[in-house]
Design a protein around this motif. Structure first.
Motif, PDB file in Angstrom:
ATOM      1  N   PRO A  95       0.828  -1.217   0.000  1.00 49.78           N
ATOM      2  CA  PRO A  95       0.000   0.000   0.000  1.00 49.78           C
ATOM      3  C   PRO A  95       0.857   1.260   0.000  1.00 49.78           C
ATOM      4  O   PRO A  95       2.074   1.201   0.203  1.00 49.78           O
ATOM      5  CB  PRO A  95      -0.795  -0.138   1.301  1.00 49.78           C
ATOM      6  CG  PRO A  95       0.087  -0.951   2.196  1.00 49.78           C
ATOM      7  CD  PRO A  95       0.815  -1.908   1.291  1.00 49.78           C
ATOM      8  N   LEU A  96       0.186   2.386  -0.230  1.00 44.67           N
ATOM      9  CA  LEU A  96       0.857   3.685  -0.182  1.00 44.67           C
ATOM     10  C   LEU A  96       0.544   4.386   1.131  1.00 44.67           C
ATOM     11  O   LEU A  96      -0.546   4.213   1.691  1.00 44.67           O
ATOM     12  CB  LEU A  96       0.401   4.564  -1.341  1.00 44.67           C
ATOM     13  CG  LEU A  96       0.663   4.056  -2.765  1.00 44.67           C
ATOM     14  CD1 LEU A  96       0.071   5.039  -3.770  1.00 44.67           C
ATOM     15  CD2 LEU A  96       2.144   3.865  -3.028  1.00 44.67           C
ATOM     16  N   ASP A  97       1.479   5.187   1.602  1.00 45.26           N
ATOM     17  CA  ASP A  97       1.197   5.994   2.783  1.00 45.26           C
ATOM     18  C   ASP A  97       0.547   7.311   2.354  1.00 45.26           C
ATOM     19  O   ASP A  97       0.239   7.526   1.180  1.00 45.26           O
ATOM     20  CB  ASP A  97       2.463   6.228   3.609  1.00 45.26           C
ATOM     21  CG  ASP A  97       3.542   7.019   2.868  1.00 45.26           C
ATOM     22  OD1 ASP A  97       3.211   7.694   1.857  1.00 45.26           O
ATOM     23  OD2 ASP A  97       4.709   6.983   3.292  1.00 45.26           O
ATOM     24  N   GLU A  98       0.361   8.216   3.299  1.00 46.43           N
ATOM     25  CA  GLU A  98      -0.333   9.471   3.007  1.00 46.43           C
ATOM     26  C   GLU A  98       0.473  10.394   2.107  1.00 46.43           C
ATOM     27  O   GLU A  98      -0.052  11.379   1.585  1.00 46.43           O
ATOM     28  CB  GLU A  98      -0.696  10.191   4.316  1.00 46.43           C
ATOM     29  CG  GLU A  98       0.480  10.641   5.165  1.00 46.43           C
ATOM     30  CD  GLU A  98       0.949   9.572   6.141  1.00 46.43           C
ATOM     31  OE1 GLU A  98       1.488   9.936   7.205  1.00 46.43           O
ATOM     32  OE2 GLU A  98       0.795   8.368   5.845  1.00 46.43           O
ATOM     33  N   TYR A  99       1.753  10.071   1.904  1.00 41.84           N
ATOM     34  CA  TYR A  99       2.595  10.875   1.032  1.00 41.84           C
ATOM     35  C   TYR A  99       2.818  10.195  -0.320  1.00 41.84           C
ATOM     36  O   TYR A  99       3.721  10.577  -1.073  1.00 41.84           O
ATOM     37  CB  TYR A  99       3.940  11.140   1.706  1.00 41.84           C
ATOM     38  CG  TYR A  99       3.805  11.785   3.064  1.00 41.84           C
ATOM     39  CD1 TYR A  99       3.397  13.118   3.182  1.00 41.84           C
ATOM     40  CD2 TYR A  99       4.049  11.065   4.228  1.00 41.84           C
ATOM     41  CE1 TYR A  99       3.256  13.707   4.429  1.00 41.84           C
ATOM     42  CE2 TYR A  99       3.905  11.644   5.478  1.00 41.84           C
ATOM     43  CZ  TYR A  99       3.508  12.963   5.570  1.00 41.84           C
ATOM     44  OH  TYR A  99       3.356  13.544   6.813  1.00 41.84           O
ATOM     45  N   LEU A 100       2.019   9.170  -0.618  1.00 40.86           N
ATOM     46  CA  LEU A 100       2.083   8.409  -1.869  1.00 40.86           C
ATOM     47  C   LEU A 100       3.400   7.657  -2.022  1.00 40.86           C
ATOM     48  O   LEU A 100       3.861   7.392  -3.136  1.00 40.86           O
ATOM     49  CB  LEU A 100       1.851   9.315  -3.089  1.00 40.86           C
ATOM     50  CG  LEU A 100       0.482  10.007  -3.152  1.00 40.86           C
ATOM     51  CD1 LEU A 100       0.400  10.873  -4.401  1.00 40.86           C
ATOM     52  CD2 LEU A 100      -0.645   8.983  -3.135  1.00 40.86           C
ATOM     53  N   ASN A 101       4.008   7.295  -0.884  1.00 40.11           N
ATOM     54  CA  ASN A 101       5.190   6.441  -0.890  1.00 40.11           C
ATOM     55  C   ASN A 101       4.793   5.033  -0.470  1.00 40.11           C
ATOM     56  O   ASN A 101       3.897   4.859   0.365  1.00 40.11           O
ATOM     57  CB  ASN A 101       6.257   6.978   0.075  1.00 40.11           C
ATOM     58  CG  ASN A 101       6.863   8.274  -0.413  1.00 40.11           C
ATOM     59  OD1 ASN A 101       7.242   8.384  -1.577  1.00 40.11           O
ATOM     60  ND2 ASN A 101       6.957   9.265   0.469  1.00 40.11           N
ATOM     61  N   PRO A 102       5.438   4.006  -1.025  1.00 44.85           N
ATOM     62  CA  PRO A 102       5.070   2.628  -0.678  1.00 44.85           C
ATOM     63  C   PRO A 102       5.438   2.278   0.755  1.00 44.85           C
ATOM     64  O   PRO A 102       6.503   2.664   1.255  1.00 44.85           O
ATOM     65  CB  PRO A 102       5.867   1.789  -1.684  1.00 44.85           C
ATOM     66  CG  PRO A 102       7.005   2.655  -2.099  1.00 44.85           C
ATOM     67  CD  PRO A 102       6.497   4.062  -2.058  1.00 44.85           C
ATOM     68  N   LYS A 103       4.559   1.534   1.407  1.00 44.75           N
ATOM     69  CA  LYS A 103       4.829   1.021   2.748  1.00 44.75           C
ATOM     70  C   LYS A 103       5.550  -0.317   2.603  1.00 44.75           C
ATOM     71  O   LYS A 103       4.925  -1.363   2.431  1.00 44.75           O
ATOM     72  CB  LYS A 103       3.525   0.849   3.527  1.00 44.75           C
ATOM     73  CG  LYS A 103       2.799   2.144   3.831  1.00 44.75           C
ATOM     74  CD  LYS A 103       1.548   1.871   4.646  1.00 44.75           C
ATOM     75  CE  LYS A 103       0.816   3.152   5.000  1.00 44.75           C
ATOM     76  NZ  LYS A 103      -0.411   2.903   5.801  1.00 44.75           N
ATOM     77  N   LEU A 104       6.853  -0.276   2.685  1.00 48.34           N
ATOM     78  CA  LEU A 104       7.668  -1.448   2.379  1.00 48.34           C
ATOM     79  C   LEU A 104       7.606  -2.520   3.457  1.00 48.34           C
ATOM     80  O   LEU A 104       8.041  -3.644   3.230  1.00 48.34           O
ATOM     81  CB  LEU A 104       9.122  -1.017   2.157  1.00 48.34           C
ATOM     82  CG  LEU A 104       9.335  -0.015   1.022  1.00 48.34           C
ATOM     83  CD1 LEU A 104      10.813   0.327   0.891  1.00 48.34           C
ATOM     84  CD2 LEU A 104       8.822  -0.580  -0.289  1.00 48.34           C
ATOM     85  N   ASP A 105       7.072  -2.185   4.620  1.00 51.71           N
ATOM     86  CA  ASP A 105       7.051  -3.169   5.713  1.00 51.71           C
ATOM     87  C   ASP A 105       5.789  -4.026   5.713  1.00 51.71           C
ATOM     88  O   ASP A 105       5.646  -4.916   6.557  1.00 51.71           O
ATOM     89  CB  ASP A 105       7.177  -2.460   7.059  1.00 51.71           C
ATOM     90  CG  ASP A 105       6.052  -1.459   7.312  1.00 51.71           C
ATOM     91  OD1 ASP A 105       5.328  -1.121   6.350  1.00 51.71           O
ATOM     92  OD2 ASP A 105       5.909  -1.014   8.473  1.00 51.71           O
ATOM     93  N   SER A 106       4.864  -3.801   4.767  1.00 46.77           N
ATOM     94  CA  SER A 106       3.588  -4.513   4.815  1.00 46.77           C
ATOM     95  C   SER A 106       3.759  -6.019   4.617  1.00 46.77           C
ATOM     96  O   SER A 106       3.165  -6.825   5.331  1.00 46.77           O
ATOM     97  CB  SER A 106       2.626  -3.954   3.762  1.00 46.77           C
ATOM     98  OG  SER A 106       3.193  -4.035   2.463  1.00 46.77           O
ATOM     99  N   ILE A 107       4.581  -6.417   3.645  1.00 44.39           N
ATOM    100  CA  ILE A 107       4.791  -7.838   3.398  1.00 44.39           C
ATOM    101  C   ILE A 107       5.628  -8.464   4.511  1.00 44.39           C
ATOM    102  O   ILE A 107       5.331  -9.567   4.986  1.00 44.39           O
ATOM    103  CB  ILE A 107       5.459  -8.050   2.031  1.00 44.39           C
ATOM    104  CG1 ILE A 107       4.448  -7.769   0.912  1.00 44.39           C
ATOM    105  CG2 ILE A 107       6.001  -9.464   1.886  1.00 44.39           C
ATOM    106  CD1 ILE A 107       4.972  -7.975  -0.480  1.00 44.39           C
TER     107      ILE A 107
END
Length: 423
Positions: A95-107
């Motif tokens: 997913p993306l955070d509020e700044y449109l950057n990917p949340k790399l820790d999700s997986i």
């Protein structure tokens, strides 16, 4: 494929009740792979077990019942099913955070939550779109933790709602970090498609998936940009579109304008932008165009001659948005606006990231009332189609479901119909 004495299942799909995992699990089971769908959504699992597809999928019910009847498809909300499987396929996106950057820790969070259920020698297949380098990061995570789990990345490339059909017909992209794992995933996916395997290394496969979705998003942005340009000058874009495509193959790939949304296209375009240190200007421009279309519709409505009380050709008013030039903006505060189709695309029951909801939010702050309808999405706040048509002053087609073709705008005098899609 690997049913053996110590493994109860050949494949466990984490996220198996979702739009990606369920169709894949059904197709795998029907292709001879003993598959368990692991998911924490117990409501969806109950429906699946009863032979009910929890979302709209072409041919889904028939294929699901066949899979259940074969004795090769199972459902579970117990993570022990991971430990009972030769291979695990993970369907968790980035997913993306509020700044449109990917949340790399999700997986990594999911892998960490279920880490103790993986065992040495097992294969983990990442299936959802991920940020480039994620597969290597997950492989490194297992190595650092001292567990020999081999990671592969085999991206899905289906169109939502047609997954079962496309899984059986499209070539599969496969990748892994070692030859043994690559050989395994090639054998696995060869069971569901007669098409050849496309072999890449993991980061190439990750980029291939992102490029596919970003290219579609950019093409939609080109069409929407052309549409807004023409409409802002009072011109019928669809007439121009038909002319340039008429027996001219070079323009066949230009899509129709419309709300370009959903859970993948914007997200994946922004992942590419982040990977390129936010120098992917074409992707950012596409976002501004596509995300700006609902606002363009509202602003143009406010300047429409029919709403401003001027004389207007009714046929032209129905066909497209009229010119904004030379007409002072008017208020929508006394108007009731109906929105037809709240899903993110036609013939879908998926409302995730639908721009129809963005349109609704904008209109809620500017007009008297907003009335919403969708054939496939259940929402207590929605009203019947008859109510929308009877009570709305303005009607906007947001998702062009086929059943809306039965509407004849000429029957509804003094109503303005807005059809970006030329439906």
């Amino acid at each position: 494929m690997g049913e053996n004495k110590k493994n109860e299942y050949a494949l466990c799909i984490i996220g198996g009740a979702g739009h990606v995992g369920l169709p894949l699990g059904v197709v795998m089971a029907n292709s001879g792979v003993k598959t368990v769908l692991f998911d924490i959504n117990s409501v969806a699992l109950k429906k699946i077990k009863e032979g009910i597809f929890p979302f709209k999928e072409k041919g889904g019910v028939v294929a699901l019942k066949k899979a259940l009847g074969s004795g090769r498809l199972f459902v579970s909300d117990n993570p022990e099913s991971i430990s009972k499987s030769e291979a695990v396929l993970l369907v968790v996106g980035t997913p993306l955070d509020e700044y449109l950057n990917p949340k790399l820790d999700s997986i990594l969070k999911v892998v960490g939550d279920y880490f103790n259920y993986f065992f040495d020698g097992q294969i983990l297949i990442l299936r959802s779109t991920v940020f480039p380098g994620t597969s290597e990061m997950v492989q490194g995570y297992f190595q650092q933790k001292g567990k020999t789990v081999n990671v592969a990345f085999c991206p899905e490339r289906i169109v939502e709602g047609q997954a079962i059909e496309e899984l059986l017909s499209l070539p599969q992209i496969v990748s892994a970090f070692d030859d043994k794992t690559l050989s395994f995933v090639r054998r696995l996916f060869s069971k569901i498609t007669a098409k050849r395997m496309v072999v890449l290394n993991p980061i190439e496969a990750e980029l291939a998936k992102l490029f596919c979705n970003s290219w579609r998003y950019i093409k939609f942005a080109a069409a929407n940009s052309f549409y807004m340009l023409a409409a802002s000058h009072g011109l019928d874009y669809h007439k121009i579109d038909q002319a340039i495509k008429n027996d001219y193959r070079r323009m066949e790939d230009l899509p129709s304008p419309g709300f370009a949304a959903g859970p993948c296209l914007l997200k994946d375009t922004m992942q590419l932008a982040a990977f390129y240190n936010h120098n992917f200007f074409l992707g950012h421009a596409a976002m501004l165009v596509n995300e700006g279309l609902p606002n363009f519709v509202v602003n143009t409505l406010k300047s429409h001659p029919q709403l401003a009380g001027g004389n207007v050709n009714k046929k032209k008013a129905v066909a497209s948005l009229a010119s904004i030039s030379g007409v002072l903006p008017t208020s929508l505060k006394d108007k009731r606006v109906g929105i037809l189709g709240m899903a993110f695309k036609a013939e879908s029951d998926d409302k995730r990231d639908s721009l129809a909801y963005k349109l609704k939010k904008i209109l809620n702050s500017q007009c008297r009332k907003v009335l919403c309808h969708d054939f496939y999405i259940k929402d207590k706040s929605f009203v019947s189609l008859q109510t929308v048509l009877a009570q709305s002053d303005i009607i906007v087609l947001a998702a062009p479901h086929k059943a809306y073709q039965k509407i004849n705008p000429k029957r509804y005098k003094n109503k303005l119909f807005i059809d970006v899609w030329n439906f």
